[in-house]
Scaffold this active site. Structure first.
Site, PDB file in Angstrom:
ATOM      1  N   CYS A 133      20.189 -15.907  45.316  1.00  0.00           N
ATOM      2  CA  CYS A 133      19.021 -15.848  46.189  1.00  0.00           C
ATOM      3  C   CYS A 133      19.279 -16.738  47.409  1.00  0.00           C
ATOM      4  O   CYS A 133      19.989 -17.738  47.322  1.00  0.00           O
ATOM      5  CB  CYS A 133      17.717 -16.335  45.550  1.00  0.00           C
TER       6      CYS A 133
ATOM      7  N   ARG B 141      23.935 -13.567  49.245  1.00  0.00           N
ATOM      8  CA  ARG B 141      23.534 -14.315  48.050  1.00  0.00           C
ATOM      9  C   ARG B 141      22.678 -13.479  47.107  1.00  0.00           C
ATOM     10  O   ARG B 141      22.416 -13.883  45.974  1.00  0.00           O
ATOM     11  CB  ARG B 141      22.738 -15.562  48.455  1.00  0.00           C
TER      12      ARG B 141
ATOM     13  N   TRP C 105      18.195 -12.189  44.279  1.00  0.00           N
ATOM     14  CA  TRP C 105      19.099 -11.671  43.253  1.00  0.00           C
ATOM     15  C   TRP C 105      18.359 -11.891  41.938  1.00  0.00           C
ATOM     16  O   TRP C 105      18.178 -13.009  41.489  1.00  0.00           O
ATOM     17  CB  TRP C 105      20.422 -12.440  43.263  1.00  0.00           C
TER      18      TRP C 105
ATOM     19  N   ASN D  61      14.862 -20.552  45.027  1.00  0.00           N
ATOM     20  CA  ASN D  61      16.186 -20.169  44.526  1.00  0.00           C
ATOM     21  C   ASN D  61      16.479 -21.053  43.317  1.00  0.00           C
ATOM     22  O   ASN D  61      16.427 -22.273  43.433  1.00  0.00           O
ATOM     23  CB  ASN D  61      17.239 -20.386  45.621  1.00  0.00           C
ATOM     24  N   GLY D  62      16.775 -20.412  42.181  1.00  0.00           N
ATOM     25  CA  GLY D  62      17.057 -21.191  40.968  1.00  0.00           C
ATOM     26  C   GLY D  62      16.364 -20.559  39.776  1.00  0.00           C
ATOM     27  O   GLY D  62      15.873 -19.425  39.860  1.00  0.00           O
TER      28      GLY D  62
ATOM     29  N   GLU E  86      44.021 -10.789  39.956  1.00  0.00           N
ATOM     30  CA  GLU E  86      43.166 -10.823  41.148  1.00  0.00           C
ATOM     31  C   GLU E  86      43.066  -9.429  41.793  1.00  0.00           C
ATOM     32  O   GLU E  86      41.996  -9.011  42.219  1.00  0.00           O
ATOM     33  CB  GLU E  86      43.711 -11.863  42.136  1.00  0.00           C
TER      34      GLU E  86
ATOM     35  N   LYS F 178      39.541  -7.448  42.309  1.00  0.00           N
ATOM     36  CA  LYS F 178      39.084  -6.957  43.614  1.00  0.00           C
ATOM     37  C   LYS F 178      38.687  -5.487  43.503  1.00  0.00           C
ATOM     38  O   LYS F 178      37.659  -5.072  44.017  1.00  0.00           O
ATOM     39  CB  LYS F 178      40.170  -7.095  44.687  1.00  0.00           C
TER      40      LYS F 178
ATOM     41  N   GLU G 188      35.406  -5.036  41.527  1.00  0.00           N
ATOM     42  CA  GLU G 188      34.214  -5.555  42.193  1.00  0.00           C
ATOM     43  C   GLU G 188      33.662  -4.624  43.252  1.00  0.00           C
ATOM     44  O   GLU G 188      32.461  -4.442  43.350  1.00  0.00           O
ATOM     45  CB  GLU G 188      34.557  -6.861  42.928  1.00  0.00           C
TER      46      GLU G 188
ATOM     47  N   HIS H  97      52.991  -4.446  24.301  1.00  0.00           N
ATOM     48  CA  HIS H  97      52.239  -4.906  23.131  1.00  0.00           C
ATOM     49  C   HIS H  97      50.852  -4.276  23.063  1.00  0.00           C
ATOM     50  O   HIS H  97      49.994  -4.772  22.343  1.00  0.00           O
ATOM     51  CB  HIS H  97      52.125  -6.434  23.149  1.00  0.00           C
TER      52      HIS H  97
ATOM     53  N   LYS I  95      27.198 -13.679  45.978  1.00  0.00           N
ATOM     54  CA  LYS I  95      28.320 -14.508  46.418  1.00  0.00           C
ATOM     55  C   LYS I  95      28.392 -15.833  45.665  1.00  0.00           C
ATOM     56  O   LYS I  95      29.442 -16.226  45.187  1.00  0.00           O
ATOM     57  CB  LYS I  95      28.182 -14.759  47.918  1.00  0.00           C
TER      58      LYS I  95
END
Ligand code: M6R
Length: 609
Positions: free
Chosen positions: A2, A27, A74, A98-99, A482, A486, A489, A505, A604
């Site tokens: 948020c 955010r 968010w 926010n929180g 990574e 990417k 996401e 394996h 983010k």
């Protein structure tokens, strides 16, 4: 997660808040809202979905007033909807948050018993009712805020206004970030620096348990308990342009292309070529201090965890010190063996990731010395640790981390050199070689960026694939992880990263003629092994996309697509290989019509556990 913004001054608040929210949308972006104080009355607009919807709404129904608060959400408690969008109001009190308020259910039931009715499913609305309740029994606005904050358990950054005090804005913080911009007689409040940058670079960072009351062109800082504080603004070097797209279609693409510049900034002022050493201005660890550690733990999440894995490789190779790498969310739940002989390195772009922050606190409680590698200046993690290495990458807005990743690895290389020299585990010749490699890196990155079109063609060719495998060995194994992250996401394609040697394996069972396998195959000491892995994939009909060293003529008959990167030392090769993988994910996402900079369900800064 948020984003919150606040404004008080002589200008109209609405456009300032809306612009601020635009730069905080990374955010969270499932709903948004604004409240301004129009003379004596709060006026609120909220809408579900991206900020664009709110912009349209305020265009049709503008808001007037020189004080305002805004929010981009968010969702944590309650689905994304207009009713759950902030600001929330209870009687005269309107606020954005926010929180997460952990004791909101207990507070809600107490307040319900006192006759309060709740419109939303959020934890936030409870705070507004709590303040209102105290004001009903005669407590003044500011004191009612203080009294209420003391009853909250959990994390908050808040901006609050009240119809009873139409010339006042209050902001407070505990556990979630909040920065105050100081611009003469006007003030700005935001979750992150970029929202304020177009207006001022003079910023005050609130600490947990602090609040600020803005009134009559002044800001009065104090603890929540009421102890006055003198807080001086810090000058922030970031320019507003750094937080803009500068002609690129997406922030992510801009951030990929600015990596050479970002690396130069990470190195700037830190290289001591003659001495074969580096200067890390805020590390705050002497040579003797560095020699005192018997082991290193690195904690991080997501992409930062991948750079931590590369850090392990570098530090063990060059400093001969054992390094353990932990996913931050696991660290404190496994009773880690750490104490004063351990150096804990926390890596975080935002410096606000709740899990990483909690790991830092856990390590400090157990007596470890803690150093952070952070991008955001004065972020919570940067402020709580003993020393910090800032990456100086500039604001990273795209949710998918790119330039933060490479600059974290550069910072780890710098720290490796410092540690190696302080402990005599790295020779002068070796450190000078590494420094020379680092100085060449931005130029080599520029060369790799010319692959953009070729990568786009590969993306077009493989756009219908439903799964991808990424393989790498040694220091390039984290690059495979990574690359896969990417792709997941932003293009929502299932992808797995594996150490190439591990393929036989299990994952080899997945390989058929539908499966693209991205293989990182530099001409280094493990080349022969990776080449065999590639043969194994090709023999099972797998479609190899090979990332190899320029001039490797043998690879083309084993791969359907080849991308060559310049010949370079093994220690900086991962930084170059990561670029085509970032571009591949980017182009796949664009070709699929996805929202590159704001992928679904993500935010983010993950400031909740
Ligand atoms: O700000 P941090 O580096 O602490 O963030 C950690 C992760 O949330 C972050 O790297 C995340 O995985 C990114 N979306 C990756 O692109």
């Amino acid at each position: 997660m948020c984003g919150i913004v606040g404004y008080i001054g002589q200008q109209q608040a609405m456009p300032i808040i809306l612009d601020g929210l635009k730069s905080l949308e990374y955010r969270g972006y499932d709903s948004a809202g604004i409240c301004t104080m129009d003379k004596t009355r709060p006026d609120i607009r909220r809408s579900r979905g991206k900020l664009f919807n709110l912009s349209r709404l305020v265009e049709a129904l503008p808001l007037r007033g020189r004080i305002g608060i805004g929010h981009t959400r968010w969702a944590t408690h309650g689905k994304p909807s207009e009713t759950n969008a902030h600001p929330h109001q209870a009687g005269p009190v309107v606020l954005v948050h926010n929180g997460i308020i952990e004791n909101y259910l207990a507070l809600k039931s107490k307040l319900s018993g006192l006759g309060h009715t709740f419109k939303s499913e959020t934890d936030t609305e409870v705070i507004a009712h709590l303040i209102e309740q105290k004001m009903k029994s005669g407590t003044a606005f500011e004191q009612a805020v203080r009294d209420s904050l003391r009853e909250l358990k959990g994390a908050y950054a808040l901006s609050i206004v009240s119809e009873t005090d139409p010339d006042t804005l209050i902001a407070a913080k505990s556990g979630s970030p909040l920065v105050v911009g100081v611009g003469g007689k006007e003030f700005f409040v935001a979750s992150d620096i970029p929202a304020i940058l177009p207006h001022t670079r003079e910023m005050v960072f609130l600490e947990d348990g602090e609040m600020v009351v803005f009134k009559n062109g002044q800001a009065q800082f104090s603890t929540v308990a009421g102890v006055p504080l003198k807080k001086m603004p810090k000058h922030i070097d970031w320019s507003p342009l750094m937080a803009e797209k500068e002609g690129f279609r997406h922030f992510m693409l801009k951030e990929i292309f600015e990596q050479p510049r970002a690396v130069r900034d990470t190195l700037s002022g830190r290289i001591l070529e003659e001495e074969g050493d580096v200067y890390l201005e805020d590390l705050r660890l002497s040579d003797a201090g560095l020699r005192g550690f018997t082991r290193i733990c690195i904690v991080a999440c997501g992409t930062s965890w991948h750079s931590a894995l590369i850090g392990k490789f570098l530090l063990e190779e060059h400093c001969r010190i054992p390094v353990e790498v932990d996913i931050a969310s696991e660290f404190r739940y496994r009773n880690p063996v750490i104490g004063p002989e351990t150096l804990l390195i926390a890596i975080s772009q935002s410096g606000e990731t709740a899990d990483t922050l909690a790991a830092v606190r856990e390590a400090r409680t157990r007596g470890a010395r803690v150093v952070a590698i952070c991008n955001v200046i004065e972020s919570s993690i940067a402020r709580e640790v003993d020393g910090v290495i800032y990456t100086h990458a500039g604001p990273e807005i795209g949710v998918a981390s790119t330039k933060a990743f490479v600059t974290q690895i550069v910072a780890l290389l710098l720290f490796t050199i410092r540690m190696g020299r302080a402990t005599d585990s790295m020779s002068l010749i070796r450190s000078r070689e590494l420094l020379a490699d680092l100085l060449h890196l931005p130029g080599l990155m520029d060369q790799v960026l010319t692959l953009n079109e070729a990568v786009r063609d590969i993306a077009l060719h493989f756009i219908h694939a439903r799964d991808f495998l990424y393989l790498g060995r040694g220091i390039n194994y984290p690059i495979a992880l990574e690359g896969a992250l990417k792709l997941k996401e932003i293009s929502y394609i299932h992808a797995e990263g594996y150490p190439s040697g591990e393929m036989k394996h299990g994952p080899i069972a997945l390989i058929d003629d539908q499966m693209p396998v991205v293989v990182i195959a530099p001409l280094d000491r493990l080349y022969g092994k990776v080449e065999s892995n590639m043969q194994e994939v090709a023999a099972r009909g797998g479609r190899v996309i090979a990332l190899c060293t320029e001039g490797d003529r043998d690879i083309s008959d084993k791969a359907e697509a080849v991308l060559e990167i310049p010949d370079c030392s093994e220690h900086i090769a991962p930084l170059l290989f990561s670029i085509p993988l970032q571009l591949l994910a980017y182009h796949m996402s664009v070709l699929k019509g996805n929202d590159v900079d704001q992928p679904r369900n993500l935010a983010k800064s993950v400031t909740v556990e």
